[in-house]
Design a protein around this motif. Structure first.
Motif, PDB file in Angstrom:
ATOM      1  N   GLU A   3      90.382  58.508  -8.203  1.00 13.29           N
ATOM      2  CA  GLU A   3      90.373  57.712  -7.221  1.00 13.29           C
ATOM      3  C   GLU A   3      88.828  57.020  -7.305  1.00 13.29           C
ATOM      4  OE1 GLU A   3      90.031  60.673  -3.965  1.00 13.29           O
ATOM      5  OE2 GLU A   3      92.148  60.402  -3.632  1.00 13.29           O
ATOM      6  N   PRO A   4      88.891  55.946  -8.221  1.00 14.12           N
ATOM      7  CA  PRO A   4      87.755  55.284  -8.333  1.00 14.12           C
ATOM      8  C   PRO A   4      87.491  54.503  -7.306  1.00 14.12           C
ATOM      9  CG  PRO A   4      89.565  54.232  -9.465  1.00 14.12           C
ATOM     10  CD  PRO A   4      90.130  55.600  -8.759  1.00 14.12           C
ATOM     11  N   GLN A   5      86.203  54.083  -7.033  1.00 13.83           N
ATOM     12  CA  GLN A   5      85.923  52.986  -6.050  1.00 13.83           C
ATOM     13  C   GLN A   5      86.226  51.706  -6.157  1.00 13.83           C
ATOM     14  OE1 GLN A   5      81.577  51.754  -5.698  1.00 13.83           O
ATOM     15  NE2 GLN A   5      81.540  52.693  -3.446  1.00 13.83           N
ATOM     16  N   VAL A   6      86.405  51.249  -7.332  1.00 13.71           N
ATOM     17  CA  VAL A   6      86.805  49.742  -7.407  1.00 13.71           C
ATOM     18  C   VAL A   6      88.027  49.442  -8.534  1.00 13.71           C
ATOM     19  CG1 VAL A   6      85.957  47.506  -8.373  1.00 13.71           C
ATOM     20  CG2 VAL A   6      84.815  48.749  -6.867  1.00 13.71           C
ATOM     21  N   THR A   7      89.067  48.776  -8.321  1.00 12.89           N
ATOM     22  CA  THR A   7      89.822  48.402  -9.409  1.00 12.89           C
ATOM     23  C   THR A   7      89.537  46.910  -9.517  1.00 12.89           C
ATOM     24  OG1 THR A   7      91.484  50.162  -8.756  1.00 12.89           O
ATOM     25  CG2 THR A   7      92.224  48.154 -10.203  1.00 12.89           C
ATOM     26  N   PHE A   8      89.495  46.662 -10.701  1.00 13.05           N
ATOM     27  CA  PHE A   8      89.388  45.102 -11.300  1.00 13.05           C
ATOM     28  C   PHE A   8      90.694  44.698 -11.972  1.00 13.05           C
ATOM     29  CE2 PHE A   8      85.095  46.894 -12.245  1.00 13.05           C
ATOM     30  CZ  PHE A   8      84.253  46.017 -11.446  1.00 13.05           C
ATOM     31  N   VAL A   9      91.442  43.706 -11.450  1.00 14.51           N
ATOM     32  CA  VAL A   9      92.658  43.368 -11.807  1.00 14.51           C
ATOM     33  C   VAL A   9      92.572  41.749 -12.440  1.00 14.51           C
ATOM     34  CG1 VAL A   9      94.926  42.628 -11.245  1.00 14.51           C
ATOM     35  CG2 VAL A   9      93.900  44.655 -10.423  1.00 14.51           C
ATOM     36  N   ILE A  11      98.503  45.731  -7.503  1.00 12.07           N
ATOM     37  CA  ILE A  11      97.887  46.254  -6.156  1.00 12.07           C
ATOM     38  C   ILE A  11      98.542  47.576  -6.040  1.00 12.07           C
ATOM     39  CG2 ILE A  11      97.482  46.124  -3.578  1.00 12.07           C
ATOM     40  CD1 ILE A  11      97.545  43.040  -4.106  1.00 12.07           C
ATOM     41  N   ARG A  12      99.982  47.814  -6.339  1.00 13.75           N
ATOM     42  CA  ARG A  12     100.471  49.023  -6.256  1.00 13.75           C
ATOM     43  C   ARG A  12      99.887  49.950  -7.105  1.00 13.75           C
ATOM     44  NH1 ARG A  12     103.041  47.612  -1.932  1.00 13.75           N
ATOM     45  NH2 ARG A  12     103.393  45.426  -1.652  1.00 13.75           N
ATOM     46  N   LEU A  13      99.649  49.558  -8.341  1.00 12.53           N
ATOM     47  CA  LEU A  13      99.231  50.294  -9.593  1.00 12.53           C
ATOM     48  C   LEU A  13      97.843  51.130  -9.211  1.00 12.53           C
ATOM     49  CD1 LEU A  13      99.948  51.801 -12.369  1.00 12.53           C
ATOM     50  CD2 LEU A  13      98.941  49.454 -13.292  1.00 12.53           C
ATOM     51  N   ALA A  14      97.017  50.034  -8.568  1.00 15.47           N
ATOM     52  CA  ALA A  14      95.582  50.308  -8.370  1.00 15.47           C
ATOM     53  C   ALA A  14      95.344  51.671  -7.369  1.00 15.47           C
ATOM     54  CB  ALA A  14      94.936  49.405  -7.939  1.00 15.47           C
ATOM     55  N   ASN A  15      94.198  52.414  -8.004  1.00 17.60           N
ATOM     56  CA  ASN A  15      93.814  53.486  -7.207  1.00 17.60           C
ATOM     57  C   ASN A  15      92.475  53.153  -6.302  1.00 17.60           C
ATOM     58  OD1 ASN A  15      96.253  55.099  -7.599  1.00 17.60           O
ATOM     59  ND2 ASN A  15      95.185  56.059  -9.248  1.00 17.60           N
ATOM     60  N   GLY A  16      91.753  52.116  -6.787  1.00 19.25           N
ATOM     61  CA  GLY A  16      90.600  51.888  -6.190  1.00 19.25           C
ATOM     62  C   GLY A  16      90.648  51.498  -4.703  1.00 19.25           C
ATOM     63  N   ARG A  17      89.410  52.218  -4.212  1.00 20.42           N
ATOM     64  CA  ARG A  17      89.329  51.807  -2.858  1.00 20.42           C
ATOM     65  C   ARG A  17      89.208  50.223  -2.450  1.00 20.42           C
ATOM     66  NH1 ARG A  17      84.922  54.020   1.858  1.00 20.42           N
ATOM     67  NH2 ARG A  17      86.448  53.385   3.787  1.00 20.42           N
ATOM     68  N   TYR A  18      88.748  49.565  -3.317  1.00 20.37           N
ATOM     69  CA  TYR A  18      88.439  48.018  -3.257  1.00 20.37           C
ATOM     70  C   TYR A  18      88.989  47.502  -4.537  1.00 20.37           C
ATOM     71  CZ  TYR A  18      85.316  49.911   0.324  1.00 20.37           C
ATOM     72  OH  TYR A  18      84.469  50.464   1.361  1.00 20.37           O
ATOM     73  N   ILE A  19      89.898  46.257  -4.422  1.00 22.20           N
ATOM     74  CA  ILE A  19      90.559  45.810  -5.579  1.00 22.20           C
ATOM     75  C   ILE A  19      89.932  44.523  -5.857  1.00 22.20           C
ATOM     76  CG2 ILE A  19      92.599  45.206  -6.292  1.00 22.20           C
ATOM     77  CD1 ILE A  19      93.983  47.264  -4.792  1.00 22.20           C
ATOM     78  N   ALA A  20      89.622  43.996  -6.854  1.00 16.68           N
ATOM     79  CA  ALA A  20      88.874  42.675  -7.035  1.00 16.68           C
ATOM     80  C   ALA A  20      90.083  41.998  -7.896  1.00 16.68           C
ATOM     81  CB  ALA A  20      87.638  42.732  -7.853  1.00 16.68           C
ATOM     82  N   LEU A  21      90.767  41.182  -7.449  1.00 16.13           N
ATOM     83  CA  LEU A  21      91.897  40.301  -8.192  1.00 16.13           C
ATOM     84  C   LEU A  21      90.901  39.129  -8.841  1.00 16.13           C
ATOM     85  CD1 LEU A  21      94.474  39.682  -5.384  1.00 16.13           C
ATOM     86  CD2 LEU A  21      94.367  41.583  -7.249  1.00 16.13           C
ATOM     87  N   TYR A  69      79.918  48.697 -14.263  1.00 18.51           N
ATOM     88  CA  TYR A  69      80.237  49.451 -13.018  1.00 18.51           C
ATOM     89  C   TYR A  69      81.095  50.670 -13.133  1.00 18.51           C
ATOM     90  CZ  TYR A  69      80.501  49.759  -7.965  1.00 18.51           C
ATOM     91  OH  TYR A  69      80.386  50.444  -6.726  1.00 18.51           O
ATOM     92  N   GLU A  70      80.466  51.816 -13.219  1.00 17.53           N
ATOM     93  CA  GLU A  70      81.292  53.013 -13.919  1.00 17.53           C
ATOM     94  C   GLU A  70      82.307  53.444 -13.101  1.00 17.53           C
ATOM     95  OE1 GLU A  70      78.284  55.715 -14.729  1.00 17.53           O
ATOM     96  OE2 GLU A  70      77.354  54.684 -16.396  1.00 17.53           O
ATOM     97  N   ASP A  71      82.181  53.665 -11.765  1.00 10.30           N
ATOM     98  CA  ASP A  71      83.204  54.105 -10.789  1.00 10.30           C
ATOM     99  C   ASP A  71      84.409  53.185 -10.571  1.00 10.30           C
ATOM    100  OD1 ASP A  71      84.270  55.736  -9.250  1.00 10.30           O
ATOM    101  OD2 ASP A  71      83.131  55.636  -7.563  1.00 10.30           O
ATOM    102  N   ALA A  72      85.168  52.734 -11.675  1.00 14.35           N
ATOM    103  CA  ALA A  72      85.921  51.828 -11.590  1.00 14.35           C
ATOM    104  C   ALA A  72      87.206  51.923 -12.554  1.00 14.35           C
ATOM    105  CB  ALA A  72      85.380  50.425 -11.968  1.00 14.35           C
ATOM    106  N   GLU A  73      88.002  51.240 -12.227  1.00 15.62           N
ATOM    107  CA  GLU A  73      89.204  51.226 -13.346  1.00 15.62           C
ATOM    108  C   GLU A  73      89.640  49.697 -13.548  1.00 15.62           C
ATOM    109  OE1 GLU A  73      92.899  53.135 -11.752  1.00 15.62           O
ATOM    110  OE2 GLU A  73      93.145  51.805  -9.934  1.00 15.62           O
TER     111      GLU A  73
END
Length: 281
Positions: A36-42, A109-119, A62-66
């Motif tokens: 459950e990372p805080q952020v997902t970068f797409v 977006i459906r693959l992402a687990n981050g609470r916040y997603i940056a497209l 940014y360590e808490d990310a995927e």
């Protein structure tokens, strides 16, 4: 025949135990996968693996990310470079066959687990991850904000049953405000609000163009908010739409501009009122 030979080879390995490196639970844990990372970068990419490889070390700050890279119809050399570069347990390569942004962003977006997603786009660049920290702070301060843009904060202006990408006046003021719409990139999405209220990027706008504006309009009419801040991005190179798809972009602008008009021209005043009320709160 090749499949038969491979079957025999694997059977012999199973019998003899001749595997070079056996995997263990401890080795899996050591990879450091974040559920459950805080952020997902797409990042959307087409034949721009060098630009993505330039961004990866910065994003890893940014360590808490995927990180999810969409490799959308790239030549093999770019796919191979991306596969070699994405070495972390929280780094993924999503291969698509030239499907463009509407479909691939929605899949990511459906693959992402981050609470916040940056497209993001493959021509984006920035100095440090201050833009990420600022976005997270703004989401925490505004719990009804489902979308936050870091580039343009625009009105949606219609003319002759068409809407042009930059036809609306800028609504950006100060260092943050609520706006009618934002365009990519970056375009932040709060995932739980997206899943509960917005559900999807509208496939009627596929393969690209103005689906970001539609999503913003739908966000306001769903009782949520769209914000803007200055992420401080700069361009690494010309965007792919200008490089390879200028005629296609004009075609999509005509088609999707008319669709956007049909869906939202009659609700412009309502959306603008919601924006004004949010800025007064």
């Amino acid at each position: 025949m090749k499949l038969f030979i491979e079957k025999i080879k694997l059977a012999l390995q199973k019998r003899t135990g001749s595997v070079k490196q056996k995997k263990t639970h401890a080795s899996w844990v050591a990879k450091g996968y974040r559920k459950e990372p805080q952020v997902t970068f797409v990042l959307q990419s087409h034949d721009k693996s060098l630009q993505i490889c330039h961004l990866l070390p910065k994003l890893r700050q940014y360590e808490d990310a995927e990180i999810i890279v969409i490799d959308d119809g790239s030549k093999l050399e770019h796919t191979q470079r991306l596969a070699a570069a994405l070495t972390g347990a929280n780094e993924f390569l999503l291969r698509a066959n030239d499907l463009f942004e509407n479909v691939t962003y929605d899949k990511a977006i459906r693959l992402a687990n981050g609470r916040y997603i940056a497209l993001m786009q493959d021509d984006d660049d920035f100095d440090d991850v201050g833009w990420v920290r600022r976005a997270v702070a703004l989401f925490e301060a505004h719990p009804r904000m489902a979308i936050l843009g870091g580039l343009g904060g625009l009105d949606i202006a219609f003319e002759d049953e068409r809407q042009w990408a930059h036809g609306g006046a800028s609504q950006a003021k100060g260092d943050f405000c609520f706006v009618t719409s934002v365009n990519r990139a970056p375009m932040w999405i709060r995932r739980d609000l997206f899943v509960e209220h917005l559900h999807h990027i509208d496939f009627r706008f596929a393969p690209f163009q103005f689906d970001d504006y539609e999503l913003c309009a739908r966000t306001w009419l769903s009782g949520l908010q769209v914000g803007w801040y200055d992420a401080g991005f700069r361009s690494l190179t010309a965007g792919g739409m200008r490089l390879w798809n200028s005629d296609f972009t004009r075609e999509q602008s005509e088609r999707n501009g008319h669709l956007l008009y049909q869906l939202y021209a009659g609700r412009q005043d309502e959306i603008r009122r919601l924006v004004e009320e949010s800025n007064l709160q």
